[in-house]
Design an enzyme around this catalytic site. Sequence first.
Site, PDB file in Angstrom:
ATOM      1  N   ASP A  49      -9.587  -6.027   2.454  1.00  0.00           N
ATOM      2  CA  ASP A  49      -7.980  -6.599   2.034  1.00  0.00           C
ATOM      3  C   ASP A  49      -7.858  -8.081   2.740  1.00  0.00           C
ATOM      4  O   ASP A  49      -6.865  -8.959   2.038  1.00  0.00           O
ATOM      5  CB  ASP A  49      -6.271  -5.900   3.124  1.00  0.00           C
ATOM      6  CG  ASP A  49      -6.861  -4.316   2.369  1.00  0.00           C
ATOM      7  OD1 ASP A  49      -7.178  -4.053   1.366  1.00  0.00           O
ATOM      8  OD2 ASP A  49      -5.965  -3.542   2.853  1.00  0.00           O
TER       9      ASP A  49
ATOM     10  N   ASP B  40       1.062  -1.045  -0.056  1.00  0.00           N
ATOM     11  CA  ASP B  40      -0.110  -0.322   0.084  1.00  0.00           C
ATOM     12  C   ASP B  40       0.826   1.114  -0.002  1.00  0.00           C
ATOM     13  O   ASP B  40       2.036   1.439   0.493  1.00  0.00           O
ATOM     14  CB  ASP B  40      -0.662  -0.012   1.305  1.00  0.00           C
ATOM     15  CG  ASP B  40      -2.502  -0.602   0.669  1.00  0.00           C
ATOM     16  OD1 ASP B  40      -2.557  -1.919  -0.056  1.00  0.00           O
ATOM     17  OD2 ASP B  40      -2.437  -1.175   2.581  1.00  0.00           O
TER      18      ASP B  40
ATOM     19  N   ASP C 255      -4.497  -3.350   5.657  1.00  0.00           N
ATOM     20  CA  ASP C 255      -5.008  -3.039   6.650  1.00  0.00           C
ATOM     21  C   ASP C 255      -6.578  -3.136   7.039  1.00  0.00           C
ATOM     22  O   ASP C 255      -6.940  -3.374   8.256  1.00  0.00           O
ATOM     23  CB  ASP C 255      -5.212  -1.410   6.283  1.00  0.00           C
ATOM     24  CG  ASP C 255      -4.853  -0.628   5.268  1.00  0.00           C
ATOM     25  OD1 ASP C 255      -6.242  -1.367   5.221  1.00  0.00           O
ATOM     26  OD2 ASP C 255      -4.174   0.654   5.745  1.00  0.00           O
TER      27      ASP C 255
HETATM   28  P1  ATP Z   1      -3.539   2.936   0.097  1.00  0.00           P
HETATM   29  O1  ATP Z   1      -3.288   2.587   1.558  1.00  0.00           O
HETATM   30  O2  ATP Z   1      -3.982   1.712  -0.602  1.00  0.00           O
HETATM   31  O3  ATP Z   1      -2.357   3.373  -0.629  1.00  0.00           O
HETATM   32  P2  ATP Z   1      -5.116   4.593  -0.032  1.00  0.00           P
HETATM   33  O4  ATP Z   1      -5.570   5.706   1.210  1.00  0.00           O
HETATM   34  O5  ATP Z   1      -4.539   5.542  -1.186  1.00  0.00           O
HETATM   35  O6  ATP Z   1      -4.618   3.524  -0.037  1.00  0.00           O
HETATM   36  P3  ATP Z   1      -8.313   4.534   0.119  1.00  0.00           P
HETATM   37  O7  ATP Z   1      -7.862   4.538   1.789  1.00  0.00           O
HETATM   38  O8  ATP Z   1      -8.961   3.883  -0.654  1.00  0.00           O
HETATM   39  O9  ATP Z   1      -6.202   4.945  -0.066  1.00  0.00           O
HETATM   40  O10 ATP Z   1      -8.322   6.043  -0.772  1.00  0.00           O
HETATM   41  C1  ATP Z   1      -8.589   6.393  -1.770  1.00  0.00           C
HETATM   42  C2  ATP Z   1      -9.136   7.606  -2.073  1.00  0.00           C
HETATM   43  O11 ATP Z   1     -10.366   7.786  -1.940  1.00  0.00           O
HETATM   44  C3  ATP Z   1      -8.234   8.689  -1.870  1.00  0.00           C
HETATM   45  O12 ATP Z   1      -7.338   9.393  -2.576  1.00  0.00           O
HETATM   46  C4  ATP Z   1      -9.235   9.757  -2.170  1.00  0.00           C
HETATM   47  O13 ATP Z   1      -9.412  11.048  -2.430  1.00  0.00           O
HETATM   48  C5  ATP Z   1     -10.553   9.209  -1.404  1.00  0.00           C
HETATM   49  N1  ATP Z   1     -10.026   9.788   0.731  1.00  0.00           N
HETATM   50  C6  ATP Z   1     -10.021   8.458   0.933  1.00  0.00           C
HETATM   51  N2  ATP Z   1      -9.656   8.907   2.687  1.00  0.00           N
HETATM   52  C7  ATP Z   1     -11.122   9.166   2.725  1.00  0.00           C
HETATM   53  C8  ATP Z   1     -11.894   9.765   3.955  1.00  0.00           C
HETATM   54  N3  ATP Z   1     -11.412   9.169   4.926  1.00  0.00           N
HETATM   55  N4  ATP Z   1     -13.166  10.173   3.252  1.00  0.00           N
HETATM   56  C9  ATP Z   1     -13.422  10.360   1.999  1.00  0.00           C
HETATM   57  N5  ATP Z   1     -12.476  10.167   0.974  1.00  0.00           N
HETATM   58  C10 ATP Z   1     -11.914   9.209   0.893  1.00  0.00           C
END
Ligand code: ATP
Length: 890
Positions: free
Chosen positions: A637, A326, A633
């Site tokens: 997953d 990730d 996490d």
């Molecule tokens: P990884 O750990 O796989 O890199 P990530 O954090 O990049 O995961 P996600 O958490 O699935 O991936 O987030 C994907 C997208 O969703 C983000 O790019 C953001 O635009 C949106 N996002 C992330 N967290 C939130 C939240 N708490 N509320 C709303 N949208 C969110």
Amino acid sequence: MKWHEMGQGELLKITKTSMNEGLTEKEAEKRRGKYGVNELSEGERTSALALFFSQFKDFMVLVLLAATLISGFLGEYIDAIAIIAIIFVNGILGFFQERRAERSLEALKELSAPQVTVLRDGRWIKVASKELVPGDVVRFMSGDRIGADLRLLDTKSLEIEESALTGESLPVSKHSEAIQADEVSLGDLENMAFTGTLVTRGSGSGVVIGTGMNTAMGKIADMLESAGKTVTPLQRKLEELGKILIVAALFLTILVVGTGVFQGHDLYNMFLAGVSLAVAAIPEGLPAIVTVALSLGVQRMIKQKSIVRKLPAVETLGCASIICSDKTGTMTQNKMTVTHVWSEGEIWNVTGVGYNPEGSFTMNGRDIQVKNHKSLQQVLLFGALCNSSSITQEAGEFRLDGDPTEGALLIAAKKAGFTDRYLDGHFKIIEEFSFDSSRKMMSVIVEDTNGKRFVITKGAPDVLMKRSVHTLKQGKREPFTKDRIKETGSVLEKLASQALRTIAVAFKPLKNGENPTIEKAESNLTFVGLLGMIDPPRPEVKQAIKECREAGIKTVMITGDHVMTATAIAKDLSLLPRHGKVIDGQQLNELSQEELTNIVEDVYVFARVSPEHKLKIVNAYQENGHIVAMTGDGVNDAPAIKQADIGISMGITGTDVAKEASSLILVDDNFATIKSAIKEGRNIYENIRKFIRYLLASNVGEILVMLFAMLLALPLPLVPIQILWVNLVTDGLPAMALGMDQPEGDVMRRKPRHPQEGVFARGLGWKVVSRGFLIGIATLAAFMFIYHRNPEALAYAQTVAFATLVLAQLIHVFDCRSERSIFDRNPFENIYLLGAVLSSILLMLVVIYYPPLQPIFHTVPILMTDWLLIIGMSAIPTFLLAGSLLTRKK
Ligand code: ATP
């Protein structure tokens, strides 16, 4: 009255607790005394005594004991007592080794035990679930395992999967209202949650009403299968090999005894010598030492911040050829700060770092007053309302409780003056649809002080753009036309290409009192604006990726973030080579499993993926023959983590579900820790190879010296007690020390090990036979030289043979430290080994020179001049071949 019939007031009264304060620590302690710890009682463990006696249940040891007793009766008291003493000491050592291994594996289990969030003395803290007591107020969210039986106080879209209890695999929706019914089955208790069940969606809180055996799970605990001991593939291979080696050693021993008797040796003496030889040469302890080496390695891994949940993973780590990791939080710091806000064609910059709510807003490099910029205010306000995180201040430090992405939005809003008091005073949250990585958005239904309701949604901009039909212009709604969509898209790309994580906010007005479902709420939205936040890479990750590449391991980034954000960060980290491909979730959907398998070798970044895609990715790499490590996490997953050869979960942000599916937990969520774990995994395996090589070569040497002597019609070159001594002191201690050896300089420059590799692969078999053969020959040569000089003094020649054998092994042990050559390694590096070797030498000298021990060990003091011969002969086996290898290399 039953728990499910109670209203909140009664519940809190009966459990003597408070919703705002929880229990006090003191009260919790008192209740723990009364109700006991919150654990299901486990089955019987092996007692220390049973473990001790199990050390002597080996067949050959029993034969030796019987033979010794007989020799005792025949008047050989000293021999008998000495042999029994040696067997006893050996047993004690075995006992402590096994105990230590067992203890450290148990400690491991405790380390990875689930934690729960509980309200004590008015503060939410994390404790091990075994510390819960009736009356504790706990809260939980999607991905958590429920730690005790609870009566629910509050729920937000809560769904719990109770299959462990009811067998029903579909999650049950829960609420906190009282249920008025006399006869309800477990499955219908929708206002309760039970130990061991899984929160699959939403969040909630509840009061503990039952712990330990006094829970629904406790009542069926007897039916739960107890997990057996895990055996690693190498241990299994060694157990099989052990059987072959036992037969071989027995065969050779019989050959020695037979030849000896045929050459006219006394049957009784030959028998005792034969049994001693069999005890010494059969590596029955090998699997046990492997367990010890594994558990020591596992302890070293804990110090380097990785917790092994499944022992076989230690071995598999050394075979890993792909790490799918990730991005957010693992490769980056997960310390988000909003730096850009865009709305209605205008862009603002935000200053300040971290969770400190101090900073200002600028536009085109000039400070601005937020109150003059309505659309900026709106974006910030919506970001703060659609938010489940909170910021607290402790001893001057700002602490975030919740998701860092949301924390960043909250801080940005605070910088603009939206305090908690303002938000709480003006808005009421009616409903919350929490974020999940598949939907990639979160929504709340909000009511303002005038009773006006609206939906606020925030999430991945591309997702929100698809769900929006309007946008704003000077505060007024107008259609989200193609041009406006294009404009928004290009701003999004501009932000993402600067490695910024992007979030969009949107809203929708509702009718008075309207409470739509999640699908309805998150459609026909009005797009409001974008926020860009930085999440700097962890400084050590770039180097770790480089080291992995040198070790033949490819790193692949998997992220939910925008393609451009992911690409920019991948480039920053030198993860994406020039020819490397980036694929997004949409493309992944369109590719069949086979098509993906065909192209996956060129892919380095998967962006905008959902957790469900991870399984497809793991499969693709596995079909190409890779051994895959995969991080994760969240709840979704778990399937991919399970499918991966090494499933890795996050210690800090990981859910219980992900942790339980994984075989390795990263305590610090850090990618660099995976690299350290792989290095340690490789090292543990190499160390096991080192002592297998040492022990087997030593055994070959011991058998051959006896066999050759018998074939040449010589007297016994070693007496039984000397053989046993070599087995105990010279073999055991240095082998253990090899298990703690430092890695060779090039462990992380070798290719990953092939998972099907046999115990004797990479020349180990040849090394064992050749070194063992030479040790046997050198010992015999020293014996023959002295014996022929004076055939009268047999005991003297035997003492020389004993000293040569011991020294030859102790020199050979240094050769075992390297796959290449003894000259490649600093002999003073491993202090345990130095200690083991020096103490073995010292003990040998004591046995030879200390008069009271001489009759016991049948030794005679060796003349100084003969030491030259002994040292020369014992160095030959190691240096002859090391030398020849060196010349071959040139
Ligand atoms: P990884 O750990 O796989 O890199 P990530 O954090 O990049 O995961 P996600 O958490 O699935 O991936 O987030 C994907 C997208 O969703 C983000 O790019 C953001 O635009 C949106 N996002 C992330 N967290 C939130 C939240 N708490 N509320 C709303 N949208 C969110």
